[in-house]
Scaffold this active site. Sequence first.
Site, mmCIF file in Angstrom:
data_model
loop_
_atom_site.group_PDB
_atom_site.id
_atom_site.type_symbol
_atom_site.label_atom_id
_atom_site.label_comp_id
_atom_site.label_asym_id
_atom_site.label_seq_id
_atom_site.Cartn_x
_atom_site.Cartn_y
_atom_site.Cartn_z
ATOM 1 N N ALA A 266 -67.180 -5.950 -23.832
ATOM 2 C CA ALA A 266 -67.876 -4.745 -24.277
ATOM 3 C C ALA A 266 -67.314 -3.561 -23.501
ATOM 4 C CB ALA A 266 -69.369 -4.899 -24.021
ATOM 5 N N GLY B 135 -67.753 -10.003 -23.781
ATOM 6 C CA GLY B 135 -67.995 -9.930 -25.221
ATOM 7 C C GLY B 135 -66.827 -10.458 -26.046
ATOM 8 N N GLU C 5 -67.298 -14.028 -26.251
ATOM 9 C CA GLU C 5 -68.470 -14.276 -27.104
ATOM 10 C C GLU C 5 -68.116 -14.155 -28.590
ATOM 11 O OE1 GLU C 5 -70.659 -11.442 -24.626
ATOM 12 O OE2 GLU C 5 -72.261 -12.922 -24.461
ATOM 13 N N GLU D 221 -69.287 -10.757 -16.531
ATOM 14 C CA GLU D 221 -70.364 -9.752 -16.488
ATOM 15 C C GLU D 221 -71.041 -9.664 -15.128
ATOM 16 O OE1 GLU D 221 -69.940 -11.970 -18.915
ATOM 17 O OE2 GLU D 221 -70.183 -10.996 -20.880
HETATM 18 N N1 CAA Z 1 -64.265 -1.680 -21.258
HETATM 19 C C1 CAA Z 1 -63.673 -0.467 -21.211
HETATM 20 N N2 CAA Z 1 -62.384 -0.291 -20.880
HETATM 21 C C2 CAA Z 1 -61.672 -1.384 -20.566
HETATM 22 C C3 CAA Z 1 -62.229 -2.679 -20.585
HETATM 23 C C4 CAA Z 1 -63.594 -2.808 -20.955
HETATM 24 N N3 CAA Z 1 -64.199 -3.991 -21.037
HETATM 25 N N4 CAA Z 1 -61.284 -3.553 -20.198
HETATM 26 C C5 CAA Z 1 -60.174 -2.833 -19.976
HETATM 27 N N5 CAA Z 1 -60.395 -1.531 -20.194
HETATM 28 C C6 CAA Z 1 -59.460 -0.408 -20.062
HETATM 29 C C7 CAA Z 1 -59.225 -0.055 -18.600
HETATM 30 O O1 CAA Z 1 -60.257 0.778 -18.123
HETATM 31 C C8 CAA Z 1 -57.879 0.651 -18.682
HETATM 32 O O2 CAA Z 1 -58.102 1.936 -19.165
HETATM 33 P P1 CAA Z 1 -57.227 3.187 -18.543
HETATM 34 O O3 CAA Z 1 -55.797 2.858 -18.911
HETATM 35 O O4 CAA Z 1 -57.755 4.368 -19.273
HETATM 36 O O5 CAA Z 1 -57.461 3.173 -17.086
HETATM 37 C C9 CAA Z 1 -57.164 -0.124 -19.793
HETATM 38 O O6 CAA Z 1 -58.179 -0.790 -20.546
HETATM 39 C C10 CAA Z 1 -56.210 -1.171 -19.253
HETATM 40 O O7 CAA Z 1 -56.947 -1.991 -18.352
HETATM 41 P P2 CAA Z 1 -56.466 -2.280 -16.846
HETATM 42 O O8 CAA Z 1 -55.677 -1.146 -16.333
HETATM 43 O O9 CAA Z 1 -57.660 -2.701 -16.081
HETATM 44 O O10 CAA Z 1 -55.494 -3.507 -17.127
HETATM 45 P P3 CAA Z 1 -55.163 -4.718 -16.139
HETATM 46 O O11 CAA Z 1 -54.059 -5.463 -16.812
HETATM 47 O O12 CAA Z 1 -54.963 -4.248 -14.756
HETATM 48 O O13 CAA Z 1 -56.481 -5.630 -16.137
HETATM 49 C C11 CAA Z 1 -58.361 -6.789 -17.146
HETATM 50 C C12 CAA Z 1 -56.910 -6.257 -17.320
HETATM 51 C C13 CAA Z 1 -58.369 -7.917 -16.119
HETATM 52 C C14 CAA Z 1 -58.797 -7.319 -18.504
HETATM 53 C C15 CAA Z 1 -59.262 -5.645 -16.668
HETATM 54 O O14 CAA Z 1 -59.074 -4.529 -17.530
HETATM 55 C C16 CAA Z 1 -60.723 -5.989 -16.704
HETATM 56 O O15 CAA Z 1 -61.213 -6.673 -15.827
HETATM 57 N N6 CAA Z 1 -61.470 -5.500 -17.740
HETATM 58 C C17 CAA Z 1 -62.896 -5.671 -17.817
HETATM 59 C C18 CAA Z 1 -63.264 -7.071 -18.255
HETATM 60 C C19 CAA Z 1 -64.761 -7.249 -18.270
HETATM 61 O O16 CAA Z 1 -65.437 -7.110 -17.280
HETATM 62 N N7 CAA Z 1 -65.317 -7.579 -19.469
HETATM 63 C C20 CAA Z 1 -66.736 -7.790 -19.639
HETATM 64 C C21 CAA Z 1 -67.391 -6.530 -20.091
HETATM 65 S S1 CAA Z 1 -69.167 -6.666 -20.110
HETATM 66 C C22 CAA Z 1 -69.532 -7.475 -21.532
HETATM 67 O O17 CAA Z 1 -68.679 -7.839 -22.306
HETATM 68 C C23 CAA Z 1 -70.992 -7.655 -21.776
HETATM 69 C C24 CAA Z 1 -71.368 -8.510 -22.929
HETATM 70 O O18 CAA Z 1 -71.542 -9.701 -22.814
HETATM 71 C C25 CAA Z 1 -71.639 -7.932 -24.211
#
Ligand code: CAA
Length: 265
Positions: free
Chosen positions: A71, A116, A119, A139
């Site tokens: 998400a 998500g 999911e 999460e």
């Molecule tokens: N939401 C918003 N933006 C996201 C995102 C997310 N879930 N995942 C990645 N992005 C964005 C980053 O902010 C970044 O944006 P900018 O270039 O503007 O800075 C871009 O995508 C590229 O990401 P990274 O620079 O972080 O890329 P990376 O290769 O270094 O890392 C990653 C990749 C490990 C996937 C890392 O981006 C990450 O940990 N993302 C979040 C994953 C996460 O926590 N997901 C769960 C979300 S909560 C959820 O989903 C709740 C639910 O159950 C409904």
Amino acid sequence: MKGNQMSYNNILFTVEDGIATITFNRPKSLNAMNYETMSELLDVATVCKNDENVKVLILTGAGEKAFVAGADISQMQDMRPAEALSFMELGNETMRFIETMPKPSIAAVNGYALGGGNEIALACDVRFASENALFGQPEISLGMMPGWGGTLRLPRLIGMGRAKELIMGGAHIDAKRAYEIGLVNRVLPADQLMAEARKFAAKLAGLPGFALKMIKHSVNFGYDLALDNAIRLEVESCALCFSTGDQKEGMKAFLEKRKPAFTGR
Ligand code: CAA
């Protein structure tokens, strides 16, 4: 709508030979799901359900890095509980819609399937992963928990202990481990993922649609019923297949030692 192409802001959608391909298309944010993208997914899934030309769905992500990285955290950060509630409700409604729709769905996981994203893959009927795919429910590291069915579908698929380890610990696992624990059906080289997903989709598209629908119905709804009720559901679902021409044709073809010519009726 242009022919079989519909236009969305965050999703690419095509229908070809009975196969609908839904591609999450926000590669700059690793296809993170914001409210609009989830609304579009529910809309396109509804279109697929109602369009008799669509037999099978493939869900995948644009770019080489991600299926869906979860998400959208930037959208969630300042949400109040009421907004979070409606975001989680929309996600859950969409997941349940895909899970229970009468057509099979394949998640072609081409990179990160986190939160998500995992999911969404869980709501599909089968999951194919590229060798570079990474899965997880991270999460907890954001101070929240899964909200689109992760705490429910993951234990059903891989068992409670493994699900709790993933959801509580928040670690990522690679495609090999995901295969070992039954989270994905197949692991494929990245450049073969879509071809294999399409091959399986094409196979399903050529099979008797009503029987596929009844299989999904019996597996999905039988799973949570008491066994005697589930057995009733199965025998009645099976009996209903005998109302179709495809059942008559399938058995006739077997007895005549030829390939069946299914018509979907
Ligand atoms: N939401 C918003 N933006 C996201 C995102 C997310 N879930 N995942 C990645 N992005 C964005 C980053 O902010 C970044 O944006 P900018 O270039 O503007 O800075 C871009 O995508 C590229 O990401 P990274 O620079 O972080 O890329 P990376 O290769 O270094 O890392 C990653 C990749 C490990 C996937 C890392 O981006 C990450 O940990 N993302 C979040 C994953 C996460 O926590 N997901 C769960 C979300 S909560 C959820 O989903 C709740 C639910 O159950 C409904």
